[in-house]
Write an enzyme that holds these catalytic residues in place. Structure first.
Site, PDB file in Angstrom:
ATOM      1  N   ALA A 261      84.373 -26.420   9.240  1.00  0.00           N
ATOM      2  CA  ALA A 261      85.116 -26.496  10.500  1.00  0.00           C
ATOM      3  C   ALA A 261      86.342 -25.570  10.573  1.00  0.00           C
ATOM      4  O   ALA A 261      86.464 -24.774  11.509  1.00  0.00           O
ATOM      5  CB  ALA A 261      85.499 -27.957  10.756  1.00  0.00           C
TER       6      ALA A 261
ATOM      7  N   ASP B  95      84.299 -32.658  10.728  1.00  0.00           N
ATOM      8  CA  ASP B  95      84.205 -31.661  11.804  1.00  0.00           C
ATOM      9  C   ASP B  95      84.911 -32.093  13.085  1.00  0.00           C
ATOM     10  O   ASP B  95      85.270 -31.257  13.903  1.00  0.00           O
ATOM     11  CB  ASP B  95      82.737 -31.359  12.099  1.00  0.00           C
ATOM     12  CG  ASP B  95      82.155 -30.497  10.999  1.00  0.00           C
ATOM     13  OD1 ASP B  95      81.822 -31.031   9.926  1.00  0.00           O
ATOM     14  OD2 ASP B  95      82.084 -29.269  11.192  1.00  0.00           O
TER      15      ASP B  95
ATOM     16  N   ASN C  19      80.639 -35.521  10.446  1.00  0.00           N
ATOM     17  CA  ASN C  19      80.599 -34.611   9.300  1.00  0.00           C
ATOM     18  C   ASN C  19      79.132 -34.327   8.974  1.00  0.00           C
ATOM     19  O   ASN C  19      78.222 -34.885   9.600  1.00  0.00           O
ATOM     20  CB  ASN C  19      81.341 -35.210   8.100  1.00  0.00           C
ATOM     21  CG  ASN C  19      81.571 -34.183   7.005  1.00  0.00           C
ATOM     22  OD1 ASN C  19      82.006 -33.058   7.279  1.00  0.00           O
ATOM     23  ND2 ASN C  19      81.288 -34.528   5.760  1.00  0.00           N
ATOM     24  N   LYS C  20      78.928 -33.497   8.004  1.00  0.00           N
ATOM     25  CA  LYS C  20      77.585 -33.065   7.602  1.00  0.00           C
ATOM     26  C   LYS C  20      76.611 -34.238   7.486  1.00  0.00           C
ATOM     27  O   LYS C  20      76.971 -35.299   6.969  1.00  0.00           O
ATOM     28  CB  LYS C  20      77.705 -32.317   6.275  1.00  0.00           C
ATOM     29  CG  LYS C  20      76.437 -31.829   5.651  1.00  0.00           C
ATOM     30  CD  LYS C  20      75.562 -30.997   6.582  1.00  0.00           C
ATOM     31  CE  LYS C  20      76.303 -29.829   7.190  1.00  0.00           C
ATOM     32  NZ  LYS C  20      75.573 -29.236   8.334  1.00  0.00           N
TER      33      LYS C  20
ATOM     34  N   GLN D  22      74.594 -27.037   0.968  1.00  0.00           N
ATOM     35  CA  GLN D  22      75.988 -26.601   0.823  1.00  0.00           C
ATOM     36  C   GLN D  22      76.633 -27.168  -0.444  1.00  0.00           C
ATOM     37  O   GLN D  22      77.511 -26.538  -1.033  1.00  0.00           O
ATOM     38  CB  GLN D  22      76.823 -27.025   2.050  1.00  0.00           C
ATOM     39  CG  GLN D  22      76.539 -26.236   3.317  1.00  0.00           C
ATOM     40  CD  GLN D  22      75.458 -26.895   4.162  1.00  0.00           C
ATOM     41  OE1 GLN D  22      74.583 -27.584   3.649  1.00  0.00           O
ATOM     42  NE2 GLN D  22      75.509 -26.679   5.466  1.00  0.00           N
TER      43      GLN D  22
ATOM     44  N   ARG E  91      78.506 -22.948  17.803  1.00  0.00           N
ATOM     45  CA  ARG E  91      78.227 -24.249  17.169  1.00  0.00           C
ATOM     46  C   ARG E  91      79.029 -25.314  17.919  1.00  0.00           C
ATOM     47  O   ARG E  91      80.224 -25.124  18.165  1.00  0.00           O
ATOM     48  CB  ARG E  91      78.608 -24.240  15.676  1.00  0.00           C
ATOM     49  CG  ARG E  91      77.731 -23.309  14.850  1.00  0.00           C
ATOM     50  CD  ARG E  91      77.915 -23.536  13.361  1.00  0.00           C
ATOM     51  NE  ARG E  91      77.187 -24.695  12.887  1.00  0.00           N
ATOM     52  CZ  ARG E  91      77.336 -25.216  11.667  1.00  0.00           C
ATOM     53  NH1 ARG E  91      78.206 -24.690  10.826  1.00  0.00           N
ATOM     54  NH2 ARG E  91      76.625 -26.261  11.294  1.00  0.00           N
TER      55      ARG E  91
HETATM   56  O1  MRU Z   1      77.178 -27.021   8.684  1.00  0.00           O
HETATM   57  P1  MRU Z   1      78.428 -26.773   7.912  1.00  0.00           P
HETATM   58  O2  MRU Z   1      78.187 -26.221   6.544  1.00  0.00           O
HETATM   59  O3  MRU Z   1      79.426 -25.951   8.695  1.00  0.00           O
HETATM   60  O4  MRU Z   1      79.071 -28.207   7.724  1.00  0.00           O
HETATM   61  C1  MRU Z   1      80.301 -28.312   7.093  1.00  0.00           C
HETATM   62  C2  MRU Z   1      80.801 -29.704   6.981  1.00  0.00           C
HETATM   63  O5  MRU Z   1      80.211 -30.640   7.452  1.00  0.00           O
HETATM   64  C3  MRU Z   1      82.146 -29.856   6.343  1.00  0.00           C
HETATM   65  O6  MRU Z   1      82.231 -31.052   5.629  1.00  0.00           O
HETATM   66  C4  MRU Z   1      83.214 -29.862   7.453  1.00  0.00           C
HETATM   67  O7  MRU Z   1      83.041 -28.778   8.310  1.00  0.00           O
HETATM   68  C5  MRU Z   1      84.587 -29.840   6.896  1.00  0.00           C
HETATM   69  S1  MRU Z   1      84.998 -28.299   6.170  1.00  0.00           S
HETATM   70  C6  MRU Z   1      86.564 -28.405   5.570  1.00  0.00           C
END
Ligand code: MRU
Length: 364
Positions: free
Chosen positions: A64, A255, A265-266, A214, A105
């Site tokens: 994010a 996010d 979040n993810k 990730q 996004r």
């Molecule tokens: O799809 P992504 O890799 O952008 O997802 C990232 C996440 O869900 C992170 O946990 C979130 O963005 C926080 S990053 C400090």
């Protein structure tokens, strides 16, 4: 394109180094292509708004805070062709570029937040600027401030969360909310980096994070490189390690936080939170206060990005599902506020009642 880590591509954190997700140098944006990690370290110079949009969409830059910073610099790249036009024409073009980039996004509030901040700043200063070149210079300074502030915010999150990391403890994290997702120390990882730098010994369990890995490709890579004790597990092993008493604390990134404390979040974060409750393990969410979105009343209305089915039907380049299979691929999930022990922000740890405490912190 540059192979290998270019000078300036690594940030020194308390004696060790982490790769920078992006850098802005001499008016140019370089993005570390995270889709190639951990096998290949390659930066890409961003030549157009379309290229920045694509880098965000394809997760070359992701996380994010990092996509917020990339968006702010992307606005500069996208408005470069407008230099020489009138200030009014520049502003109209900037609004179009920002709307375009914001669409890359939908879930993380940081992208729209950074773009709005830049547009509001440009609008407020357009009267003072004698021409579009001067307004562009002002806008550049604002994007650089967003970037610099993120470094300080990550450190602040680290300082707020460090007391949670106890000698000998086990910490589970999901996805990558690390240096690669931000400008420097990360959010969920910032307390870990600071505790480690201050001599604390602890174990980190990094969820692999299907489908795009990730946790495996990014979190375990950056923590291992920094010297932390990190163990990679598949997502479906979290319950097992918790049941064995190996996890004392969960810290994840975020996010978007809704006004009532529900957060996105993810994908898979909700499962971790439910498990943590079952095993009475504290579950914390680390985020900059700018991720708190008071305009979103509750988690149900957070837009959730759905991505292509090929991410689920394949593992790397290999197809692992039958042709024609129905697939769902939500990239994020929403965890209800009652599963959250606290939000670790640069302004301290926010505790329930979130309806009140989050608004108070945003107003500070
Ligand atoms: O799809 P992504 O890799 O952008 O997802 C990232 C996440 O869900 C992170 O946990 C979130 O963005 C926080 S990053 C400090």
């Amino acid at each position: 394109m540059a192979k290998g880590l270019a000078a300036g591509n690594e940030a020194a954190i308390s004696g060790y180094s982490v790769a920078r997700s992006l850098r802005w140098e001499n008016g140019e944006l370089y993005i570390l292509d995270q889709t190639r990690l951990p096998g290949e370290i390659m930066e890409e110079k961003q030549e157009s708004a379309e290229m920045v949009w694509d880098s965000i969409r394809r997760l070359k830059v992701r996380g994010a805070p990092a996509i917020g910073i990339a968006g702010a610099y992307g606005l500069l790249i996208g408005t470069r062709p407008l230099l020489g036009k009138s200030v009014e024409e520049f502003m109209a073009g900037a609004r179009e570029v920002a709307a375009y980039l914001a669409g890359a996004r939908p879930t993380a509030v940081n992208l729209g937040w950074a773009l709005h901040r830049c547009l509001d700043f440009a609008a407020a200063h357009s009267g003072e600027a004698k021409d579009s070149e001067e307004l562009y210079r002002m806008l550049t300074a604002e994007a650089e401030r967003i970037h610099a502030e993120d470094r300080a915010i990550c450190r602040g999150i680290g300082e707020s969360g460090e007391p949670l990391i106890r000698e000998g403890c086990g910490v589970l994290t999901h996805c990558n909310a690390g240096a690669l997702a931000t400008s420097e120390l990360g959010t969920a990882t910032a307390p870990l980096y600071l505790a480690f730098a201050h001599g604390c010994h602890f174990r980190v369990y990094s969820d692999e994070t299907r489908p795009l890995l990730q946790g495996a490709r990014l979190t375990s890579w950056e923590l291992q490189r920094a010297g932390l004790d990190v163990t990679l597990i598949c997502d479906d092993m979290a319950a097992y390690v918790m049941s064995k008493g190996l996890v004392d604390l969960c810290i994840v990134g975020c996010d978007r936080v809704a006004a009532n404390g529900d957060f996105a979040n993810k994908i898979g974060t909700l499962g971790v939170a439910i498990l943590a409750k079952h095993f009475s393990i504290p579950f914390y969410v680390a985020c900059p206060s700018s991720t708190i979105d008071l305009n979103t009343p509750c988690g149900d209305v957070i837009p959730i990005e759905e991505r292509g089915s090929e991410e689920v039907t394949s593992f790397g380049a290999r197809r692992t599902a039958p042709e024609g299979i129905k697939v769902r691929n939500p990239a994020f999930d929403v965890t209800p506020h009652d599963l959250v022990s606290g939000f670790i922000t640069e302004k301290g740890i926010i505790k329930p009642d979130y309806g009140v405490s989050l608004a108070k912190v945003v107003g500070q």
